[in-house]
Each structure stands twice: as structure tokens, then as C-alpha cells.
Design an enzyme around this catalytic site. Structure first.
Site, PDB file in Angstrom:
ATOM      1  N   ARG A  50      13.552   1.684   2.488  1.00 19.46           N
ATOM      2  CA  ARG A  50      13.164   0.802   1.379  1.00 19.46           C
ATOM      3  C   ARG A  50      13.954   1.224   0.153  1.00 19.46           C
ATOM      4  O   ARG A  50      13.604   2.205  -0.511  1.00 19.46           O
ATOM      5  CB  ARG A  50      11.671   0.906   1.103  1.00 19.46           C
ATOM      6  CG  ARG A  50      11.187   0.026  -0.068  1.00 19.46           C
ATOM      7  CD  ARG A  50       9.697   0.222  -0.294  1.00 19.46           C
ATOM      8  NE  ARG A  50       9.151  -0.639  -1.315  1.00 19.46           N
ATOM      9  CZ  ARG A  50       9.167  -0.351  -2.625  1.00 19.46           C
ATOM     10  NH1 ARG A  50       9.727   0.759  -3.067  1.00 19.46           N
ATOM     11  NH2 ARG A  50       8.632  -1.190  -3.491  1.00 19.46           N
ATOM     12  N   SER A 119       2.429  -6.351   3.829  1.00 18.62           N
ATOM     13  CA  SER A 119       1.587  -5.756   2.784  1.00 18.62           C
ATOM     14  C   SER A 119       0.433  -6.691   2.464  1.00 18.62           C
ATOM     15  O   SER A 119       0.637  -7.889   2.275  1.00 18.62           O
ATOM     16  CB  SER A 119       2.397  -5.561   1.500  1.00 18.62           C
ATOM     17  OG  SER A 119       3.476  -4.712   1.721  1.00 18.62           O
ATOM     18  N   LYS A 148       6.122   1.987  -7.555  1.00 19.49           N
ATOM     19  CA  LYS A 148       6.554   0.601  -7.378  1.00 19.49           C
ATOM     20  C   LYS A 148       6.493  -0.090  -8.736  1.00 19.49           C
ATOM     21  O   LYS A 148       5.507   0.035  -9.454  1.00 19.49           O
ATOM     22  CB  LYS A 148       5.615  -0.074  -6.370  1.00 19.49           C
ATOM     23  CG  LYS A 148       5.959  -1.496  -5.999  1.00 19.49           C
ATOM     24  CD  LYS A 148       4.977  -1.956  -4.910  1.00 19.49           C
ATOM     25  CE  LYS A 148       4.792  -3.451  -4.861  1.00 19.49           C
ATOM     26  NZ  LYS A 148       5.868  -4.154  -4.187  1.00 19.49           N
TER      27      LYS A 148
HETATM   28  N1  TZP Z   1       3.510  -0.644  -2.147  1.00 15.06           N
HETATM   29  C1  TZP Z   1       2.288  -0.479  -2.649  1.00 15.06           C
HETATM   30  S1  TZP Z   1       2.144   0.994  -3.478  1.00 15.06           S
HETATM   31  C2  TZP Z   1       3.762   1.414  -3.144  1.00 15.06           C
HETATM   32  C3  TZP Z   1       4.353   0.405  -2.408  1.00 15.06           C
HETATM   33  C4  TZP Z   1       5.721   0.388  -1.930  1.00 15.06           C
HETATM   34  C5  TZP Z   1       4.385   2.670  -3.620  1.00 15.06           C
HETATM   35  C6  TZP Z   1       3.883   3.883  -2.892  1.00 15.06           C
HETATM   36  O1  TZP Z   1       4.517   5.031  -3.402  1.00 15.06           O
HETATM   37  P1  TZP Z   1       3.716   6.387  -3.647  1.00 15.06           P
HETATM   38  O2  TZP Z   1       4.717   7.274  -4.329  1.00 15.06           O
HETATM   39  O3  TZP Z   1       3.353   6.929  -2.293  1.00 15.06           O
HETATM   40  O4  TZP Z   1       2.522   6.058  -4.495  1.00 15.06           O
END
Ligand code: TZP
Ligand code: MG
Length: 223
Positions: A50, A119, A148
Site C-alpha cells: 500500500r 474496507s 491514513k
Molecule cells: N485504514 C483504516 S486505518 C488505516 C488504514 C489504511 C491506517 C492504519 O495504520 P496504523 O498505523 O496501523 O494505525
């Protein structure tokens, strides 16, 4: 009599326990493939490419390297957003958001036997994803995260519990999951957790993955 397989024909049984997502921006300058190697050494069971800022060429290049690595290690390899890149590098599947290609279209492009994850942020979206034939769902963001950019408000561990009670396909919780809260997420019924910074931003990537993995395995003993 032998048990009927719990997955669709052509799809293999996937272990979603520790689903590590790349995040080059958070990886302290270490190459994506080296971070992935360390995460797998620590016990990651799924790896997702990603990289929102990568060009198609960079995605293909990283994708080929990660495909080679994950195949060698027996780890499932998923590409975020890009059905074309997933196909081009021979990934096991793709992960889509609510605004990406509809599941049916992605399935038509990918052909049979590929994994499609989506998601979700509510019980309704989770049920709809299952109805559309998703292989697994992401549920989140469970906790607050700044990883994000366009992230929604945290849904909390209660949503994981609610989704787990009505959805039968695998559920991967995401968002702000760390060593200190991973056990409650598993206890709420998640089949696995997806993390970015808890693993890729750690100084000791394999150690961080190992710690999460051991807490996940431990939490399962009380289910
Ligand atoms: N989708 C929802 S939260 C997120 C994504 C891609 C980010 C998750 O990153 P982290 O650092 O584990 O909180
Ligand atoms: Mg997306």
C-alpha cells in the site's frame, strides 16, 4: 467423511492473524522489501503493498520483489487499490476501499481464485461486502490513527464485536492497533489485525511483529 472446505473453490485458506501493510513514509528510510522481510521473520501472515505515493512503475517494482519474498516465505500477498498491479505481479489478491472498483467488477477482471478484501466502517457495509462476495473485510479504524490521511472517526472495538456477530467471512480489524490493545481486538472476534506503524515504524521491525503475534496467539487461547 471429509469436511467441506470453508473457502470458495480455488481460494486457499488464509491466515489473517497478523496482516502487515507497507508504509514507506513511516519506515525510517528502510526499503519496503527489507521491512517486509523483517515483518515476516517476526510472524506476519499477510503482507499488503500500500503505497499511495508510488508511481505505477514503483508499484510494479516493489510488487515483484514482495511477490518473490512472500512466495518464498509462504505469506499471502495483497495489493491495495490497484487490480492491474495485483494481476501484473501475480499477487494473491487485492484490497479495495468503499470508493474503489465494485467487488463484482474486480472479480471479473481478476478471474477466479483471487482474494478480494474490502474496507468497511459499519455493520451495513460489512454485510453488503459479504453479500457481494468479498473474501474478507477490513473493519475500522478501530482506534484513532494518523497514518491514513482521509481517515474516518474511530469505530471502536464494539463495532468489531457487532460485525463478528453477524458476518461469517474473515474480519481483519485495522486502525491504531498496537501491542497494548491487540488482545482486546482479537477478544472482540477479529480473525486478525492489520497494522502499519506498529510494525513498519518500529526500530526493531521483526521484534515488533513478534510481540504482536505472540499477543494475538495468546488472546486466542481465551476465545
Ligand atoms: N485504514 C483504516 S486505518 C488505516 C488504514 C489504511 C491506517 C492504519 O495504520 P496504523 O498505523 O496501523 O494505525
Ligand atoms: Mg483504496
Amino acid at each position: 467423511a471429509s469436511e467441506a472446505p470453508s473457502c470458495k473453490p480455488g481460494a486457499r485458506k488464509v491466515d489473517y492473524s497478523l496482516y502487515v501493510i507497507t508504509g514507506d513514509k513511516f519506515s525510517r528510510g528502510r526499503p519496503v522489501v527489507e521491512v517486509a522481510r523483517a515483518a515476516i521473520e517476526g510472524g506476519a501472515t499477510v503482507l499488503q503493498l500500500r503505497e499511495k505515493d508510488f508511481t505505477a512503475r514503483q508499484l510494479i517494482d516493489a510488487g515483484h520483489q514482495l511477490r518473490r519474498l512472500t512466495r518464498e516465505k509462504g505469506v499471502t500477498f495483497i495489493v491495495n487499490d490497484r487490480v492491474d498491479v495485483a494481476l501484473a505481479v501475480g499477487a494473491d489478491g487485492v484490497h479495495l476501499g468503499q470508493d474503489d472498483l465494485p467487488i463484482g467488477m474486480a472479480r471479473r477482471i481478476l478471474g477466479p481464485g483471487k482474494i478480494i478484501g474490502i474496507s468497511t466502517h459499519s455493520v451495513e457495509q460489512a454485510l453488503e461486502a459479504q453479500r457481494q462476495g468479498a473474501d474478507y473485510i477490513g473493519v475500522g479504524p478501530v482506534y484513532e490513527t494518523r497514518t491514513k490521511d482521509d481517515v474516518q472517526a474511530p469505530v471502536g472495538v464494539d463495532l468489531v464485536r457487532q460485525v463478528a456477530s453477524v458476518v461469517s467471512i474473515p474480519k481483519v480489524a485495522i486502525g491504531g492497533i498496537k501491542a497494548h490493545n491487540v488482545e482486546e481486538v482479537i477478544a472482540a472476534g477479529a480473525d486478525g489485525v492489520a497494522v502499519i506503524t506498529a510494525v513498519v515504524a518500529a526500530e526493531d521491525v521483526s521484534g515488533a511483529a513478534r510481540e504482536l503475534r505472540s499477543r494475538i496467539d495468546n488472546a486466542r487461547r481465551y476465545l
